[in-house]
Design a protein around this motif. Sequence first.
Motif, PDB file in Angstrom:
ATOM      1  N   ARG A   1     -87.756 -79.244 -18.256  1.00 20.02           N
ATOM      2  CA  ARG A   1     -88.281 -80.076 -19.031  1.00 20.02           C
ATOM      3  C   ARG A   1     -89.822 -80.626 -18.443  1.00 20.02           C
ATOM      4  N   GLN A   2     -89.731 -80.469 -17.229  1.00 20.00           N
ATOM      5  CA  GLN A   2     -91.142 -81.023 -16.580  1.00 20.00           C
ATOM      6  C   GLN A   2     -91.976 -79.887 -16.174  1.00 20.00           C
ATOM      7  N   ASP A   3     -91.358 -78.585 -16.574  1.00 18.97           N
ATOM      8  CA  ASP A   3     -92.305 -77.280 -16.326  1.00 18.97           C
ATOM      9  C   ASP A   3     -92.146 -77.125 -14.889  1.00 18.97           C
ATOM     10  N   ARG A   4     -90.991 -77.237 -14.342  1.00 21.32           N
ATOM     11  CA  ARG A   4     -91.080 -77.160 -12.869  1.00 21.32           C
ATOM     12  C   ARG A   4     -89.745 -76.399 -12.718  1.00 21.32           C
ATOM     13  N   MET A   5     -89.567 -75.558 -11.349  1.00 31.73           N
ATOM     14  CA  MET A   5     -88.624 -74.656 -11.185  1.00 31.73           C
ATOM     15  C   MET A   5     -87.782 -75.264 -10.018  1.00 31.73           C
ATOM     16  N   SER A   6     -86.356 -74.998  -9.983  1.00 32.28           N
ATOM     17  CA  SER A   6     -85.489 -75.559  -8.621  1.00 32.28           C
ATOM     18  C   SER A   6     -85.986 -74.654  -7.472  1.00 32.28           C
ATOM     19  N   ALA A   7     -85.364 -75.097  -6.420  1.00 33.03           N
ATOM     20  CA  ALA A   7     -85.534 -74.383  -5.050  1.00 33.03           C
ATOM     21  C   ALA A   7     -84.817 -73.216  -5.155  1.00 33.03           C
ATOM     22  N   GLU A   8     -83.586 -73.011  -5.653  1.00 28.58           N
ATOM     23  CA  GLU A   8     -82.926 -71.992  -6.095  1.00 28.58           C
ATOM     24  C   GLU A   8     -83.675 -70.700  -6.716  1.00 28.58           C
ATOM     25  N   GLN A   9     -84.303 -70.944  -7.863  1.00 31.75           N
ATOM     26  CA  GLN A   9     -85.256 -70.451  -8.503  1.00 31.75           C
ATOM     27  C   GLN A   9     -86.492 -69.741  -7.843  1.00 31.75           C
ATOM     28  N   ARG A  10     -87.094 -70.488  -6.867  1.00 33.32           N
ATOM     29  CA  ARG A  10     -88.138 -70.151  -6.233  1.00 33.32           C
ATOM     30  C   ARG A  10     -87.772 -69.280  -5.310  1.00 33.32           C
ATOM     31  N   ALA A  11     -86.564 -69.427  -4.588  1.00 33.00           N
ATOM     32  CA  ALA A  11     -86.003 -68.665  -3.409  1.00 33.00           C
ATOM     33  C   ALA A  11     -85.648 -67.245  -4.028  1.00 33.00           C
TER      34      ALA A  11
END
Length: 199
Positions: free
Chosen positions: A71-81
């Motif tokens: 909802r904040q247009d951010r990705m989790s650490a898991e998604q980035r990894a």
Amino acid sequence: MTTPDIERRERYWDTRIGVDGRWRVDHATGYVGPPPGADLAAMRTGLGRAPGDAWAVWTFSVSEVDEHLARQDRMSAEQRAEHAALALYGLHQQSQSTPMHKSGVRPGQALRALRATGKFSEQAVDRRVDAAATATRAEALHIHLRGLVTQLRAVAQPLDYNTLLEDLREFEHPDGRRRVRRRWGRDYYGWKPDADPTP
């Protein structure tokens, strides 16, 4: 929220490579062998790009979407990894006939094996590993790993991409970064626990 279907999904490399470290065989189609080149090329579009910016990589992503962050247009650490691991796997497996994901081969161990091949000078490998391990940002680590994975591919040295993904996820946090460095250091410099330690 995670759906049951997503929870059951395996990472891309696990769908292709069995626990025995060999290519899986699909008895329905008779498939055996490496992933399609188009899949690997799509993964490589993530190299050097921010997670989420490489549209083709989404196809292979199985990480849960954090609704609050989304909802904040951010990705989790898991998604980035996962984005980084997929891009690196696409690079590593390119033009290789044997699997470049091998369960149980931690990143530090794979890099130690690379150093031992003699294909590249030990000092040059040490410098690259040192630059990766001492990176202070995950993005910088990804850049250094790209060069190291290219060298691993040159000697057909596999590594465990599930472990790498977990290390990349941990690396985003200061405490996790220290743990990853310790693990890689122990493995790279060949520490082995004594079988019969003296008190």
